[in-house]
Design an enzyme around this catalytic site. Structure first.
Site, short mmCIF file in Angstrom:
data_model
loop_
_atom_site.label_atom_id
_atom_site.label_comp_id
_atom_site.label_asym_id
_atom_site.label_seq_id
_atom_site.Cartn_x
_atom_site.Cartn_y
_atom_site.Cartn_z
N ASP A 1 0.83 -1.22 0.00
CA ASP A 1 0.00 0.00 0.00
C ASP A 1 0.86 1.27 0.00
OD1 ASP A 1 0.93 -0.77 2.54
OD2 ASP A 1 -0.67 0.29 3.60
N TYR B 1 11.40 3.24 0.48
CA TYR B 1 10.81 1.89 0.47
C TYR B 1 9.68 1.81 -0.55
CZ TYR B 1 7.70 -1.91 1.98
OH TYR B 1 6.87 -3.00 2.00
N1 LIG Z 1 5.05 -5.69 6.80
C1 LIG Z 1 4.07 -5.00 6.26
O1 LIG Z 1 3.32 -4.29 6.95
C2 LIG Z 1 3.84 -5.04 4.77
C3 LIG Z 1 2.81 -4.26 4.24
C4 LIG Z 1 2.56 -4.31 2.87
C5 LIG Z 1 3.33 -5.13 2.06
N2 LIG Z 1 4.34 -5.86 2.60
C6 LIG Z 1 5.13 -6.70 1.69
O2 LIG Z 1 4.93 -8.04 2.09
C7 LIG Z 1 6.10 -8.80 1.82
C8 LIG Z 1 6.55 -9.51 3.09
O3 LIG Z 1 6.81 -8.51 4.07
P1 LIG Z 1 7.21 -8.88 5.57
O4 LIG Z 1 6.82 -7.74 6.41
O5 LIG Z 1 6.74 -10.27 5.87
O6 LIG Z 1 8.77 -8.86 5.45
P2 LIG Z 1 9.91 -9.46 6.39
O7 LIG Z 1 9.35 -10.07 7.60
O8 LIG Z 1 10.94 -8.38 6.51
O9 LIG Z 1 10.47 -10.61 5.46
C9 LIG Z 1 11.17 -10.31 4.29
C10 LIG Z 1 12.04 -11.50 3.98
O10 LIG Z 1 12.83 -11.17 2.83
C11 LIG Z 1 14.11 -11.73 3.04
N3 LIG Z 1 15.13 -11.05 2.22
C12 LIG Z 1 15.64 -9.81 2.38
N4 LIG Z 1 16.56 -9.58 1.42
C13 LIG Z 1 16.63 -10.71 0.65
C14 LIG Z 1 17.41 -11.09 -0.48
N5 LIG Z 1 18.31 -10.27 -1.05
N6 LIG Z 1 17.21 -12.33 -1.01
C15 LIG Z 1 16.31 -13.18 -0.45
N7 LIG Z 1 15.55 -12.88 0.63
C16 LIG Z 1 15.72 -11.65 1.17
C17 LIG Z 1 14.37 -11.52 4.52
O11 LIG Z 1 15.38 -12.41 4.94
P3 LIG Z 1 16.26 -12.03 6.24
O12 LIG Z 1 15.33 -12.03 7.39
O13 LIG Z 1 17.27 -13.13 6.25
O14 LIG Z 1 16.84 -10.67 5.96
C18 LIG Z 1 13.01 -11.87 5.11
O15 LIG Z 1 12.92 -13.26 5.33
C19 LIG Z 1 7.12 -7.81 1.26
O16 LIG Z 1 7.04 -7.84 -0.15
C20 LIG Z 1 6.62 -6.47 1.76
O17 LIG Z 1 7.04 -5.42 0.92
C21 LIG Z 1 4.60 -5.83 3.93
#
Ligand SMILES: NC(=O)c1ccc[n+]([C@@H]2O[C@H](COP(=O)([O-])OP(=O)(O)OC[C@H]3O[C@@H](n4cnc5c(N)ncnc54)[C@H](OP(=O)(O)O)[C@@H]3O)[C@@H](O)[C@H]2O)c1
Length: 263
Positions: free
Chosen positions: A71, A94
């Site tokens: 979002d 971001y």
């Molecule tokens: N959190 C929110 O509120 C939110 C809202 C809207 C959309 N999203 C989207 O939803 C998705 C998941 O978000 P999340 O909050 O669950 O994220 P998260 O907990 O930060 O997980 C992201 C994952 O990506 C991995 N990662 C980072 N760099 C990488 C690389 N170069 N190669 C492979 N893996 C890599 C991280 O591994 P490490 O832990 O080892 O670094 C982590 O396991 C993302 O696309 C995010 O943009 C999130």
């Protein structure tokens, strides 16, 4: 669990050859919204180049690609939930890096689903719900932003949605590729979200917190700007795939239940 650095095209292509998947789902991202303001190169490498690598490899191998986006590609100026075709205009590094990731996916492969979601939380990893539960045990008073509006989304609900779409891609010959919105049903603020978290958590555990003080974004200094309104309209995903959203409060109860069941 084996990991692949999505910024490394060779490793991505090797992983595809080794695992021979039926499709790829990308939930990997650089997600530290504030740190991204100073780690710009890394944020763009992971959020723009990474999905570009995966989508390109999928195109070469003739594989469908599902990509998770956010979002935060919107600027929050709209007064009603955003639809997929609304103008993106991210306020942060971001958000910009995620927007660029979406563009790369569209450029690299036709057979893609970009799934934008919002305010994600779950049993695993760090997220707002777990932070609130920790603070609620430690502090008597907590300040929470009360003028940013959005829709909390359970990671389990998002995962179920991804599975449904993946199943349809595998079984149905005609999929309408493109961008879709999926989030919890209903619009709230971080402050109201926090209040609900404590209301539910109190049934399981004594919370120290007594006061949840609403504060304005302007009084809560962060490196990155966030949209003041980022609720997503999810009617297209329902119309196209029959996927219905769930009231955010119901999903929150299930997640908190699971968090306490694990402790
Ligand atoms: N959190 C929110 O509120 C939110 C809202 C809207 C959309 N999203 C989207 O939803 C998705 C998941 O978000 P999340 O909050 O669950 O994220 P998260 O907990 O930060 O997980 C992201 C994952 O990506 C991995 N990662 C980072 N760099 C990488 C690389 N170069 N190669 C492979 N893996 C890599 C991280 O591994 P490490 O832990 O080892 O670094 C982590 O396991 C993302 O696309 C995010 O943009 C999130």
């Amino acid at each position: 669990m084996p990991q692949v650095d999505i910024t490394n095209i060779i490793k991505v292509e090797n992983a595809l050859s080794a695992y021979q998947p039926a499709l790829i789902v990308n939930a990997a991202a650089y997600t530290n919204v504030d740190k991204a303001e100073s780690e710009t190169d890394l944020a763009f490498a992971v959020n723009r180049d990474g999905p570009g690598n995966l989508a390109g490899a999928c195109a070469k191998a003739n594989l469908p690609f599902i990509h998770i986006s956010t979002d935060y590609v919107f600027d929050g100026q709209k007064k009603s939930p955003y639809i997929e075709t609304d103008q993106v205009s991210p306020l942060s590094v971001y958000g910009k890096s995620k927007e660029e990731g979406e563009k790369m996916v569209r450029l690299q492969t036709k057979e893609h689903i970009i799934l934008r979601t919002s305010w994600l939380y779950g049993v695993h990893g760090n997220n707002f719900v777990k932070t609130m539960l920790r603070l609620g045990r430690e502090k008597k008073a907590i300040k929470v932003v009360s003028d940013q509006y959005g829709s909390p989304t359970s990671a389990a609900d998002l995962a179920a949605t991804v599975f449904t779409i993946a199943g349809l891609i595998i079984s149905a010959p005609k999929i309408i590729w493109g961008t879709y919105h999926y989030c919890g049903q209903g619009i709230t603020t971080w402050h109201e979200f926090a209040k609900k978290i404590f209301e539910i958590a109190c049934r399981y555990d004594a919370m120290k917190v007594e006061k949840i003080q609403p504060i304005k974004t302007i009084d809560y200094k962060t490196s990155a700007k966030r949209p003041l309104f980022s609720a997503l309209d999810c009617s297209l995903i329902e119309k196209s795939f029959g996927i219905k959203t769930k009231p955010w409060q119901e999903s929150l109860e299930l997640v908190i239940d699971r968090i306490f069941a694990q402790n």
